[in-house]
Design an enzyme around this catalytic site. Structure first.
Site, PDB file in Angstrom:
ATOM      1  N   LYS A 123       1.132   4.215  -2.996  1.00  0.00           N
ATOM      2  CA  LYS A 123       0.847   5.648  -2.774  1.00  0.00           C
ATOM      3  C   LYS A 123       2.096   6.489  -3.036  1.00  0.00           C
ATOM      4  CE  LYS A 123      -3.527   5.141  -1.743  1.00  0.00           C
ATOM      5  NZ  LYS A 123      -4.571   5.560  -2.704  1.00  0.00           N
ATOM      6  N   TYR A 130       0.841  -1.205   0.000  1.00  0.00           N
ATOM      7  CA  TYR A 130       0.000   0.000   0.000  1.00  0.00           C
ATOM      8  C   TYR A 130       0.875   1.254   0.000  1.00  0.00           C
ATOM      9  CZ  TYR A 130      -3.768   3.219   1.317  1.00  0.00           C
ATOM     10  OH  TYR A 130      -4.666   4.257   1.348  1.00  0.00           O
TER      11      TYR A 130
HETATM   12  P1  NDP Z   1     -13.555   2.425   0.569  1.00  0.00           P
HETATM   13  O1  NDP Z   1     -13.102   1.013   0.598  1.00  0.00           O
HETATM   14  O2  NDP Z   1     -14.554   2.895   1.544  1.00  0.00           O
HETATM   15  O3  NDP Z   1     -14.068   2.800  -0.896  1.00  0.00           O
HETATM   16  C1  NDP Z   1     -13.279   2.486  -2.014  1.00  0.00           C
HETATM   17  C2  NDP Z   1     -14.149   2.530  -3.244  1.00  0.00           C
HETATM   18  O4  NDP Z   1     -13.309   2.193  -4.380  1.00  0.00           O
HETATM   19  C3  NDP Z   1     -15.254   1.485  -3.192  1.00  0.00           C
HETATM   20  O5  NDP Z   1     -16.421   1.988  -3.770  1.00  0.00           O
HETATM   21  C4  NDP Z   1     -14.666   0.346  -4.022  1.00  0.00           C
HETATM   22  O6  NDP Z   1     -15.621  -0.504  -4.591  1.00  0.00           O
HETATM   23  C5  NDP Z   1     -13.936   1.143  -5.098  1.00  0.00           C
HETATM   24  N1  NDP Z   1     -12.981   0.286  -5.789  1.00  0.00           N
HETATM   25  C6  NDP Z   1     -11.987  -0.444  -5.218  1.00  0.00           C
HETATM   26  N2  NDP Z   1     -11.393  -1.195  -6.149  1.00  0.00           N
HETATM   27  C7  NDP Z   1     -12.021  -0.938  -7.328  1.00  0.00           C
HETATM   28  C8  NDP Z   1     -11.868  -1.424  -8.643  1.00  0.00           C
HETATM   29  N3  NDP Z   1     -10.954  -2.356  -8.951  1.00  0.00           N
HETATM   30  N4  NDP Z   1     -12.675  -0.945  -9.612  1.00  0.00           N
HETATM   31  C9  NDP Z   1     -13.630  -0.023  -9.328  1.00  0.00           C
HETATM   32  N5  NDP Z   1     -13.830   0.461  -8.087  1.00  0.00           N
HETATM   33  C10 NDP Z   1     -13.032   0.016  -7.098  1.00  0.00           C
HETATM   34  O7  NDP Z   1     -12.197   3.290   0.678  1.00  0.00           O
HETATM   35  P2  NDP Z   1     -11.929   4.788   1.154  1.00  0.00           P
HETATM   36  O8  NDP Z   1     -13.056   5.663   0.821  1.00  0.00           O
HETATM   37  O9  NDP Z   1     -11.402   4.729   2.529  1.00  0.00           O
HETATM   38  O10 NDP Z   1     -10.672   5.123   0.217  1.00  0.00           O
HETATM   39  C11 NDP Z   1     -10.759   5.948  -0.914  1.00  0.00           C
HETATM   40  C12 NDP Z   1      -9.345   6.361  -1.293  1.00  0.00           C
HETATM   41  O11 NDP Z   1      -8.757   7.075  -0.201  1.00  0.00           O
HETATM   42  C13 NDP Z   1      -8.412   5.199  -1.598  1.00  0.00           C
HETATM   43  O12 NDP Z   1      -7.577   5.524  -2.683  1.00  0.00           O
HETATM   44  C14 NDP Z   1      -7.592   5.074  -0.324  1.00  0.00           C
HETATM   45  O13 NDP Z   1      -6.335   4.491  -0.559  1.00  0.00           O
HETATM   46  C15 NDP Z   1      -7.488   6.519   0.089  1.00  0.00           C
HETATM   47  N6  NDP Z   1      -7.199   6.724   1.491  1.00  0.00           N
HETATM   48  C16 NDP Z   1      -8.028   6.227   2.451  1.00  0.00           C
HETATM   49  C17 NDP Z   1      -7.733   6.408   3.776  1.00  0.00           C
HETATM   50  C18 NDP Z   1      -8.578   5.853   4.868  1.00  0.00           C
HETATM   51  O14 NDP Z   1      -8.102   5.797   6.011  1.00  0.00           O
HETATM   52  N7  NDP Z   1      -9.817   5.454   4.605  1.00  0.00           N
HETATM   53  C19 NDP Z   1      -6.532   7.158   4.208  1.00  0.00           C
HETATM   54  C20 NDP Z   1      -5.736   7.652   3.116  1.00  0.00           C
HETATM   55  C21 NDP Z   1      -6.072   7.443   1.822  1.00  0.00           C
HETATM   56  P3  NDP Z   1     -15.912  -1.961  -3.901  1.00  0.00           P
HETATM   57  O15 NDP Z   1     -16.326  -1.687  -2.499  1.00  0.00           O
HETATM   58  O16 NDP Z   1     -16.978  -2.510  -4.757  1.00  0.00           O
HETATM   59  O17 NDP Z   1     -14.613  -2.707  -3.968  1.00  0.00           O
END
Ligand code: NDP
Length: 244
Positions: free
Chosen positions: A153, A149
């Site tokens: 990033k 991860y």
């Molecule tokens: P969530 O898991 O809540 O949401 C992620 C979303 O991305 C889901 O809707 C998921 O769909 C979708 N997704 C994942 N893989 C795919 C794929 N292959 N194709 C299409 N859609 C996909 O994550 P967050 O909201 O927490 O994270 C959002 C971003 O923020 C990410 O890039 C994460 O790395 C970043 N981030 C998050 C942090 C945190 O603490 N939450 C901290 C720092 C950064 P599905 O559920 O169907 O897989």
């Protein structure tokens, strides 16, 4: 400071849950026409139910060809949020090829690919635009069991800078936000354990995790004309973690 997106078309990846879903809804509330891209149809169904103006696109962004096909008729996009991401936590010695490939395919390759598709259109129209990559504090700090991860990033941050350099002549800005932990579905996997959570919180000067809205507000600012001269920047949303 009022930010509106009337007349703009925005595409948000990973818009089914968490930060992406909240961003899609905030952009729609701000007047943008929003294209929401994710891979779970049920999430798109509830999103469109909540906000009928949102245009849903269901595709697995880890699949390059399927993404190309799904977005070929998406139309002009002014604002892109590369938010889709996954976190497979494994100790370094246990990392598998499958989790490495999946993580890089979604967190890095899909961000590059979707940005290519969108930016080619921006360049052709001469309209400029703003692209936001959702990175993490993990691009700058090592966390146990987060090797892949963190690496994705870190790669995304460098991608942001080179995109900013190459796309600026077309008035396309590219920036990232780098949040600390936000307790979405993704983060609950790694940070629900109170011992781990409190250890992390104790390293954040503000003494708390970020809320989804903290990240969304920064995204809206960097997408908007209020940040018209900000390009190639990374913005920590971390309560001072990276400064400490
Ligand atoms: P969530 O898991 O809540 O949401 C992620 C979303 O991305 C889901 O809707 C998921 O769909 C979708 N997704 C994942 N893989 C795919 C794929 N292959 N194709 C299409 N859609 C996909 O994550 P967050 O909201 O927490 O994270 C959002 C971003 O923020 C990410 O890039 C994460 O790395 C970043 N981030 C998050 C942090 C945190 O603490 N939450 C901290 C720092 C950064 P599905 O559920 O169907 O897989």
């Amino acid at each position: 400071m009022e930010i509106t997106f009337t007349g703009k078309r925005a595409l948000v990846t990973g818009a089914g849950k968490g930060i992406g879903r909240a961003t899609a809804l905030a952009l729609a509330r701000g007047g943008a026409e929003v294209v929401a891209v994710t891979r779970t149809q049920a999430d798109l169904d509830t999103l469109v139910h909540e906000c009928p103006s949102i245009k849903p696109v269901c595709v697995d962004l880890a699949d390059w060809d399927a993404t190309e096909h799904a977005l070929k008729d998406v139309g002009p996009i002014d604002l892109l949020v590369n938010n889709a991401g996954c976190a497979r936590l494994q100790s370094f010695l246990e990392i598998t090829q499958d989790s490495f490939d999946m993580s890089f395919n979604v967190n890095v390759k899909a961000a590059l690919h979707v940005a290519q598709i969108v930016a080619r259109g921006m360049k052709a129209r001469g309209s400029g635009g703003s692209i936001l990559n959702i990175s993490s504090q993990a691009s700058h700090r090592a966390f146990k069991d987060h090797a892949v991860y963190c690496a994705t990033k870190g790669a995304l941050d460098m991608l942001t800078k080179v995109m900013a350099l190459e796309l600026a002549p077309y008035q396309i800005r590219v920036n990232s936000v780098n949040p600390t932990v936000v307790l979405t579905d993704m983060a609950k996997i790694g940070w629900s354990d109170p011992v781990k959570a409190n250890a992390m919180i104790s390293r954040i000067p503000m003494g708390k995790f970020a809320e989804v809205e903290d990240v969304v507000h920064a995204i809206l600012f960097l997408l908007s004309d209020k940040s018209a001269m900000t390009n190639g920047a990374f913005l920590p949303i971390d309560g001072g973690f990276l400064a400490s």
